[in-house]
Write a protein that holds these residues in place. Structure first.
Motif, PDB file in Angstrom:
ATOM      1  N   VAL A  20       0.854  -1.188   0.000  1.00  0.00           N
ATOM      2  CA  VAL A  20       0.000   0.000   0.000  1.00  0.00           C
ATOM      3  C   VAL A  20       0.892   1.239   0.000  1.00  0.00           C
ATOM      4  N   LEU A  21       0.508   2.238  -0.802  1.00  0.00           N
ATOM      5  CA  LEU A  21       1.278   3.480  -0.886  1.00  0.00           C
ATOM      6  C   LEU A  21       0.857   4.436   0.227  1.00  0.00           C
ATOM      7  N   LEU A  22       1.844   4.855   1.020  1.00  0.00           N
ATOM      8  CA  LEU A  22       1.619   5.857   2.063  1.00  0.00           C
ATOM      9  C   LEU A  22       2.358   7.128   1.683  1.00  0.00           C
ATOM     10  N   VAL A  23       1.801   8.261   2.075  1.00  0.00           N
ATOM     11  CA  VAL A  23       2.451   9.555   1.868  1.00  0.00           C
ATOM     12  C   VAL A  23       2.611  10.235   3.221  1.00  0.00           C
ATOM     13  N   LYS A  24       3.673  11.022   3.324  1.00  0.00           N
ATOM     14  CA  LYS A  24       3.890  11.759   4.563  1.00  0.00           C
ATOM     15  C   LYS A  24       2.832  12.857   4.676  1.00  0.00           C
ATOM     16  N   ASN A  25       2.185  12.926   5.819  1.00  0.00           N
ATOM     17  CA  ASN A  25       1.200  13.969   6.063  1.00  0.00           C
ATOM     18  C   ASN A  25       1.923  15.311   6.101  1.00  0.00           C
ATOM     19  N   HIS A  32       8.337  13.721  14.454  1.00  0.00           N
ATOM     20  CA  HIS A  32       7.281  12.722  14.603  1.00  0.00           C
ATOM     21  C   HIS A  32       6.451  12.692  13.316  1.00  0.00           C
ATOM     22  N   ILE A  33       6.828  11.800  12.403  1.00  0.00           N
ATOM     23  CA  ILE A  33       6.162  11.737  11.102  1.00  0.00           C
ATOM     24  C   ILE A  33       4.815  11.039  11.239  1.00  0.00           C
ATOM     25  N   ILE A  34       3.814  11.649  10.662  1.00  0.00           N
ATOM     26  CA  ILE A  34       2.467  11.065  10.572  1.00  0.00           C
ATOM     27  C   ILE A  34       2.275  10.678   9.117  1.00  0.00           C
ATOM     28  N   TRP A  35       1.762   9.463   8.887  1.00  0.00           N
ATOM     29  CA  TRP A  35       1.543   8.976   7.530  1.00  0.00           C
ATOM     30  C   TRP A  35       0.097   9.134   7.145  1.00  0.00           C
ATOM     31  N   ASP A  36      -0.142   9.155   5.855  1.00  0.00           N
ATOM     32  CA  ASP A  36      -1.479   9.388   5.315  1.00  0.00           C
ATOM     33  C   ASP A  36      -1.611   8.552   4.046  1.00  0.00           C
ATOM     34  N   LEU A  37      -2.788   8.551   3.482  1.00  0.00           N
ATOM     35  CA  LEU A  37      -3.026   7.969   2.167  1.00  0.00           C
ATOM     36  C   LEU A  37      -3.134   9.118   1.174  1.00  0.00           C
ATOM     37  N   TYR A 113       0.989  -2.089   9.124  1.00  0.00           N
ATOM     38  CA  TYR A 113       0.396  -0.754   9.303  1.00  0.00           C
ATOM     39  C   TYR A 113       0.547  -0.210  10.720  1.00  0.00           C
ATOM     40  N   GLN A 114       0.664  -1.082  11.724  1.00  0.00           N
ATOM     41  CA  GLN A 114       0.782  -0.607  13.106  1.00  0.00           C
ATOM     42  C   GLN A 114       2.065   0.191  13.340  1.00  0.00           C
ATOM     43  N   HIS A 115       3.053   0.020  12.470  1.00  0.00           N
ATOM     44  CA  HIS A 115       4.337   0.714  12.620  1.00  0.00           C
ATOM     45  C   HIS A 115       4.321   2.121  12.024  1.00  0.00           C
ATOM     46  N   TYR A 116       3.189   2.509  11.463  1.00  0.00           N
ATOM     47  CA  TYR A 116       3.081   3.813  10.805  1.00  0.00           C
ATOM     48  C   TYR A 116       1.972   4.617  11.473  1.00  0.00           C
ATOM     49  N   PRO A 117       2.322   5.698  12.181  1.00  0.00           N
ATOM     50  CA  PRO A 117       1.287   6.504  12.830  1.00  0.00           C
ATOM     51  C   PRO A 117       0.432   7.256  11.794  1.00  0.00           C
ATOM     52  N   PHE A 118      -0.885   7.204  11.973  1.00  0.00           N
ATOM     53  CA  PHE A 118      -1.851   7.870  11.100  1.00  0.00           C
ATOM     54  C   PHE A 118      -2.590   8.954  11.884  1.00  0.00           C
ATOM     55  N   PRO A 119      -3.241   9.868  11.178  1.00  0.00           N
ATOM     56  CA  PRO A 119      -3.945  10.956  11.869  1.00  0.00           C
ATOM     57  C   PRO A 119      -5.075  10.496  12.783  1.00  0.00           C
ATOM     58  N   GLU A 121      -8.114   6.921  13.767  1.00  0.00           N
ATOM     59  CA  GLU A 121      -8.464   5.501  13.713  1.00  0.00           C
ATOM     60  C   GLU A 121      -9.122   5.080  12.403  1.00  0.00           C
ATOM     61  N   GLY A 122      -9.634   6.005  11.620  1.00  0.00           N
ATOM     62  CA  GLY A 122     -10.263   5.658  10.354  1.00  0.00           C
ATOM     63  C   GLY A 122      -9.306   4.949   9.411  1.00  0.00           C
ATOM     64  N   TYR A 123      -8.036   5.339   9.450  1.00  0.00           N
ATOM     65  CA  TYR A 123      -7.019   4.695   8.609  1.00  0.00           C
ATOM     66  C   TYR A 123      -6.770   3.263   9.073  1.00  0.00           C
ATOM     67  N   VAL A 124      -6.685   3.090  10.386  1.00  0.00           N
ATOM     68  CA  VAL A 124      -6.490   1.756  10.953  1.00  0.00           C
ATOM     69  C   VAL A 124      -7.642   0.843  10.541  1.00  0.00           C
ATOM     70  N   LYS A 125      -8.857   1.348  10.605  1.00  0.00           N
ATOM     71  CA  LYS A 125     -10.019   0.548  10.215  1.00  0.00           C
ATOM     72  C   LYS A 125      -9.980   0.195   8.730  1.00  0.00           C
ATOM     73  N   ALA A 126      -9.475   1.095   7.899  1.00  0.00           N
ATOM     74  CA  ALA A 126      -9.348   0.798   6.468  1.00  0.00           C
ATOM     75  C   ALA A 126      -8.368  -0.357   6.261  1.00  0.00           C
ATOM     76  N   PHE A 127      -7.228  -0.335   6.963  1.00  0.00           N
ATOM     77  CA  PHE A 127      -6.270  -1.438   6.861  1.00  0.00           C
ATOM     78  C   PHE A 127      -6.880  -2.732   7.378  1.00  0.00           C
ATOM     79  N   GLN A 128      -7.592  -2.660   8.489  1.00  0.00           N
ATOM     80  CA  GLN A 128      -8.212  -3.860   9.039  1.00  0.00           C
ATOM     81  C   GLN A 128      -9.257  -4.426   8.084  1.00  0.00           C
ATOM     82  N   ASN A 129     -10.041  -3.558   7.468  1.00  0.00           N
ATOM     83  CA  ASN A 129     -11.036  -4.025   6.491  1.00  0.00           C
ATOM     84  C   ASN A 129     -10.360  -4.664   5.289  1.00  0.00           C
ATOM     85  N   TYR A 130      -9.269  -4.059   4.828  1.00  0.00           N
ATOM     86  CA  TYR A 130      -8.536  -4.616   3.697  1.00  0.00           C
ATOM     87  C   TYR A 130      -7.980  -5.998   4.050  1.00  0.00           C
ATOM     88  N   LEU A 131      -7.359  -6.098   5.221  1.00  0.00           N
ATOM     89  CA  LEU A 131      -6.739  -7.358   5.628  1.00  0.00           C
ATOM     90  C   LEU A 131      -7.760  -8.441   5.951  1.00  0.00           C
TER      91      LEU A 131
END
Length: 162
Positions: A20-25, A32-37, A113-119, A121-131
């Motif tokens: 999955v492609l992540l971009v730096k927020n 403290h880098i936050i990742w995004d889609l 995905y747990q190793h990449y901080p996101f803004p 929980e919606g991002y976490v749920k997207a990864f969980q739904n995908y997996l």
């Protein structure tokens, strides 16, 4: 101040290796880098698809080709303007081409995905739904489909002796 509603669209883009492609927020602190889609807000009068296709091409250099149902839909108050409520939709996409090479983007294995901080929980749920769906199910949405793959597999198997 009047209240507003805006729409944000994000692309959960997978490559042939199912990364999955992540971009730096852009609001990340260098310490403290936050990742995004990839993706952005909806421009008034544009279709959802056209808007996201243009945003992804501009942001990543990729041409997105196939979309599936949303992996997550979230609503939240904009941190910069608490009078603005945002509806964010994260779609599963397949892309063509190679992304712009820079330190602002990275391909990751979705199980990491747990190793990449996101803004949020919606991002976490997207990864969980995908997996939660098999790769075969993802191929049904993003590639030639389950029937073609099954046929190819059966054609390549050596015949079994009677």
């Amino acid at each position: 101040m009047s209240e507003h509603l805006s729409v944000s669209q994000k692309a959960f883009i997978t490559n042939p290796r199912w990364q999955v492609l992540l971009v730096k927020n852009p609001l990340s602190d260098p310490s403290h880098i936050i990742w995004d889609l990839p993706g952005d807000g909806l421009i008034f009068s544009q279709s959802l698809r056209d808007n996201l296709v243009q945003n992804i091409l501009r942001e990543t250099g990729l041409t997105i080709t196939t979309v599936s149902i949303p992996l997550n839909v979230t609503t939240f108050l904009d941190m910069g303007n608490r009078q603005n409520q945002v509806v964010r939709i994260i779609y599963l996409w397949r892309a063509q081409g190679n992304p712009i090479q820079n330190k602002e983007m990275v391909w990751v294995d979705p199980v990491q995905y747990q190793h990449y901080p996101f803004p949020d929980e919606g991002y976490v749920k997207a990864f969980q739904n995908y997996l939660a769906h098999s790769r075969l199910a993802s191929e049904e949405f993003l590639d030639r489909g389950i029937l073609d793959h099954t046929s190819d597999y059966l054609r390549q198997r050596p015949p079994t002796p009677p």
